[in-house]
Design an enzyme around this catalytic site. Structure first.
Site, short mmCIF file in Angstrom:
data_model
loop_
_atom_site.label_atom_id
_atom_site.label_comp_id
_atom_site.label_asym_id
_atom_site.label_seq_id
_atom_site.Cartn_x
_atom_site.Cartn_y
_atom_site.Cartn_z
CG HIS A 27 -4.29 0.48 4.57
ND1 HIS A 27 -3.69 -0.20 3.54
CD2 HIS A 27 -5.41 1.06 4.02
CE1 HIS A 27 -4.40 -0.06 2.44
NE2 HIS A 27 -5.44 0.70 2.70
CB CYS A 36 -0.97 0.00 1.17
SG CYS A 36 -0.19 -0.30 2.78
CG ASP A 42 -8.12 1.96 0.51
OD1 ASP A 42 -7.26 1.06 0.40
OD2 ASP A 42 -8.77 2.14 1.55
#
EC number: 3.4.22.-
Length: 322
Positions: A258, A139, A274
């Site tokens: 995250h 991520c 995202d």
């Protein structure tokens, strides 16, 4: 993660003529002096099907890249198998179950889905699960590459996929994403610093606002938890009076972390990325705010302190306005 299949079959040989195989007790290994051989048309057919499926899987894995090596001759990163890869795959599966709810909610709040992407499943997961440092997710690196691409007036997905459509990866971009994540996971480094340095080398610097003859960054840290996402949302939408800005948003909880990203523009709205759900656009900050607070925060499961719903850091970046 590449699957390792162990194929076992029992064979029975040296039976005398007329012996009834159907009435014999299914053997294991060797019975007396007789070698074991149980061969049926069905089992042979099943083995052929498994072999064919394995071959197709291996071929499709290779064909997922536009070529074997990067432009500078590097191979797609992979590492030895670790049992943590199994755990990460299970976590990815749980998160992937939230994809439909998050995406379906976007239109309900006046937003649009620009690109459906999820690192928690499918072909991209198959690529990152190959290396122990990317198996948990990429991520941070994905968001850095997304910011760079958007600031250049391009799409990360046009650079990641051949023709901008899911199917075949452009190995140069895939390799770059994985390598940035790997570099940030080394024991002796700070991942944020690694990412900031990479972005700076690509023409994107942290925003600084002059205060008392100093130029501090405008990074914001805070908590979510029982307080909800209001403080986080304010940090995302704050453009420091300039009217636009890129955001790298780090979420942390008791057991996980995250990263998500956004481009906020007072005139054109909010583009939100995202890595677990995709890229979305809202034409104004109000629509995005309602969606983020009333739908996304809970549907994504980010509100759980055990996951990533405990604290946050928001970094703001400057580049040419697009």
């Amino acid at each position: 993660m590449d699957s390792i299949h162990g194929h076992y079959h029992i064979q029975l040989s040296n039976y005398s003529a007329g012996e009834n195989l159907q009435s014999a007790t299914p053997p294991e290994g060797v019975i007396g002096a007789h070698r074991v051989k149980v061969e049926t048309a069905l089992s042979h057919s099943n083995r052929q099907k498994k072999l064919s499926a394995t071959i197709k899987h291996n071929q499709s894995s290779r064909s997922m890249l536009d070529r074997k090596l990067t432009s500078d001759g590097k191979v797609n990163q992979r590492s030895s198998f670790t049992f943590s890869m199994i755990m990460y795959r299970m976590i990815h599966f749980v998160l992937s179950t939230r994809v439909p709810a998050v995406r379906e909610s976007v239109a309900n709040y006046g937003g649009n889905i620009n690109f459906k992407f999820a690192q928690t499943k499918g072909a991209f997961l198959h690529q990152i699960i190959k290396h122990s440092d990317t198996a948990r997710g990429a991520c941070e690196a994905l968001c850095a590459h997304w910011i760079r691409s958007h600031a250049q007036g391009q799409s990360l997905f046009d650079q990641l996929y051949v023709g901008g459509r899911k199917g075949k990866f452009q190995i140069d971009t895939l390799y770059s994403i994985k390598q940035l994540q790997i570099d940030g996971c080394k024991a002796d480094v700070d991942q944020d610093e690694v990412t900031l340095d990479w972005l700076k080398k690509n023409g994107i610097s942290e925003r600084m606002i002059e205060r008392h003859c100093l130029l501090p960054t405008v990074d914001v840290t805070g908590t979510t938890g029982s307080e909800g996402p209001d403080q986080l949302l304010n940090a995302i939408l704050d453009t420091n009076g300039i009217g636009y800005g890129y955001k790298k948003i780090s979420l942390s909880g008791q057991m996980s972390g995250h990263t998500i990203a956004a481009y906020v523009n007072e005139n054109s709205g909010v583009t939100f990325f995202d890595p677990n759900f995709g890229e979305f656009h809202f034409s104004d900050k109000e629509k995005f705010s309602k969606w983020f607070t009333n739908s996304f925060w809970e549907n994504s499961m980010y509100h759980y302190p055990l996951g990533v719903g405990q604290s946050f850091s928001v970094f703001t970046f400057d580049s040419k306005e697009v």
